[in-house]
Design a protein around this motif. Structure first.
Motif, PDB file in Angstrom:
ATOM      1  N   LYS A  51       0.838  -1.195   0.000  1.00 28.23           N
ATOM      2  CA  LYS A  51       0.000   0.000   0.000  1.00 28.23           C
ATOM      3  C   LYS A  51       0.879   1.254   0.000  1.00 28.23           C
ATOM      4  O   LYS A  51       0.605   2.209  -0.730  1.00 28.23           O
ATOM      5  CB  LYS A  51      -0.919  -0.015   1.224  1.00 28.23           C
ATOM      6  N   PHE A  52       1.952   1.241   0.801  1.00 28.95           N
ATOM      7  CA  PHE A  52       2.873   2.373   0.857  1.00 28.95           C
ATOM      8  C   PHE A  52       3.509   2.623  -0.516  1.00 28.95           C
ATOM      9  O   PHE A  52       3.622   3.769  -0.957  1.00 28.95           O
ATOM     10  CB  PHE A  52       3.958   2.134   1.909  1.00 28.95           C
ATOM     11  N   LYS A  53       3.897   1.554  -1.206  1.00 22.80           N
ATOM     12  CA  LYS A  53       4.493   1.692  -2.544  1.00 22.80           C
ATOM     13  C   LYS A  53       3.485   2.270  -3.521  1.00 22.80           C
ATOM     14  O   LYS A  53       3.819   3.130  -4.344  1.00 22.80           O
ATOM     15  CB  LYS A  53       5.015   0.344  -3.035  1.00 22.80           C
ATOM     16  N   ASP A  54       2.228   1.798  -3.454  1.00 21.33           N
ATOM     17  CA  ASP A  54       1.176   2.320  -4.330  1.00 21.33           C
ATOM     18  C   ASP A  54       0.915   3.795  -4.055  1.00 21.33           C
ATOM     19  O   ASP A  54       0.740   4.593  -4.972  1.00 21.33           O
ATOM     20  CB  ASP A  54      -0.121   1.519  -4.153  1.00 21.33           C
ATOM     21  N   ILE A  55       0.878   4.157  -2.784  1.00 22.57           N
ATOM     22  CA  ILE A  55       0.663   5.546  -2.379  1.00 22.57           C
ATOM     23  C   ILE A  55       1.800   6.424  -2.898  1.00 22.57           C
ATOM     24  O   ILE A  55       1.565   7.512  -3.432  1.00 22.57           O
ATOM     25  CB  ILE A  55       0.544   5.654  -0.844  1.00 22.57           C
ATOM     26  N   SER A  56       3.023   5.955  -2.762  1.00 22.62           N
ATOM     27  CA  SER A  56       4.190   6.714  -3.226  1.00 22.62           C
ATOM     28  C   SER A  56       4.169   6.892  -4.738  1.00 22.62           C
ATOM     29  O   SER A  56       4.465   7.979  -5.249  1.00 22.62           O
ATOM     30  CB  SER A  56       5.481   6.018  -2.800  1.00 22.62           C
ATOM     31  N   GLU A  57       3.803   5.832  -5.466  1.00 20.30           N
ATOM     32  CA  GLU A  57       3.722   5.922  -6.925  1.00 20.30           C
ATOM     33  C   GLU A  57       2.629   6.912  -7.337  1.00 20.30           C
ATOM     34  O   GLU A  57       2.830   7.740  -8.221  1.00 20.30           O
ATOM     35  CB  GLU A  57       3.436   4.547  -7.526  1.00 20.30           C
ATOM     36  N   ALA A  58       1.478   6.823  -6.682  1.00 19.79           N
ATOM     37  CA  ALA A  58       0.370   7.727  -6.991  1.00 19.79           C
ATOM     38  C   ALA A  58       0.778   9.173  -6.760  1.00 19.79           C
ATOM     39  O   ALA A  58       0.529  10.051  -7.600  1.00 19.79           O
ATOM     40  CB  ALA A  58      -0.851   7.370  -6.139  1.00 19.79           C
ATOM     41  N   TYR A  59       1.425   9.435  -5.646  1.00 17.39           N
ATOM     42  CA  TYR A  59       1.851  10.804  -5.342  1.00 17.39           C
ATOM     43  C   TYR A  59       2.912  11.282  -6.329  1.00 17.39           C
ATOM     44  O   TYR A  59       2.886  12.434  -6.769  1.00 17.39           O
ATOM     45  CB  TYR A  59       2.376  10.906  -3.913  1.00 17.39           C
ATOM     46  N   SER A  60       3.812  10.403  -6.698  1.00 16.43           N
ATOM     47  CA  SER A  60       4.865  10.755  -7.641  1.00 16.43           C
ATOM     48  C   SER A  60       4.268  11.244  -8.965  1.00 16.43           C
ATOM     49  O   SER A  60       4.738  12.228  -9.542  1.00 16.43           O
ATOM     50  CB  SER A  60       5.764   9.545  -7.880  1.00 16.43           C
ATOM     51  N   VAL A  61       3.236  10.591  -9.424  1.00 18.31           N
ATOM     52  CA  VAL A  61       2.605  10.970 -10.689  1.00 18.31           C
ATOM     53  C   VAL A  61       1.719  12.204 -10.517  1.00 18.31           C
ATOM     54  O   VAL A  61       1.814  13.161 -11.282  1.00 18.31           O
ATOM     55  CB  VAL A  61       1.772   9.794 -11.255  1.00 18.31           C
ATOM     56  N   LEU A  62       0.862  12.196  -9.514  1.00 17.73           N
ATOM     57  CA  LEU A  62      -0.105  13.279  -9.365  1.00 17.73           C
ATOM     58  C   LEU A  62       0.505  14.593  -8.880  1.00 17.73           C
ATOM     59  O   LEU A  62      -0.081  15.655  -9.075  1.00 17.73           O
ATOM     60  CB  LEU A  62      -1.239  12.853  -8.426  1.00 17.73           C
ATOM     61  N   SER A  63       1.674  14.544  -8.264  1.00 16.98           N
ATOM     62  CA  SER A  63       2.303  15.775  -7.782  1.00 16.98           C
ATOM     63  C   SER A  63       3.108  16.479  -8.870  1.00 16.98           C
ATOM     64  O   SER A  63       3.477  17.636  -8.711  1.00 16.98           O
ATOM     65  CB  SER A  63       3.212  15.474  -6.587  1.00 16.98           C
TER      66      SER A  63
END
Length: 107
Positions: A51-63
């Protein structure tokens, strides 16, 4: 850098924000979830680590404004816009760019 799994993953859902969320809302959601699922606070919890990896990937793209724009465009096309290397008739069986749009401008 676009990734094929952008079609399959809903980064907005992962972060729990609306598609029109502001940068500040995305950052706030990321920080809250990252703190909650960080490996240091969930040692040995494989599900939380994923979940942490998914959250980090999502933030990396959306930010990143450029990546977010690309992500939104890819998601808007949906799952039907997949391109396989090697063109049509290859081992992948996917249609090439020319196959999809070749007849678009012909009479």
């Amino acid at each position: 850098m676009a990734s094929q799994d952008w079609v399959d993953k809903d980064f907005y859902k992962i972060l729990g924000v609306a598609k029109d969320a502001s940068d500040a809302d995305i950052k706030k959601a990321y920080r809250k979830l990252a703190r909650q699922h960080h490996p240091d606070t969930n040692a040995g919890n494989v599900a939380s680590e994923k979940k942490f990896k998914d959250i980090s990937e999502a933030y990396s793209v959306l930010s990143d404004p450029d990546e977010r724009q690309q992500y939104d465009a890819i998601r808007a096309m949906g799952g039907g816009a997949r391109f396989a290397p090697g063109g049509s008739g290859g081992a992948g069986g996917g249609a090439g760019f020319e196959d999809l749009f070749g007849g678009l401008f012909t009479g």
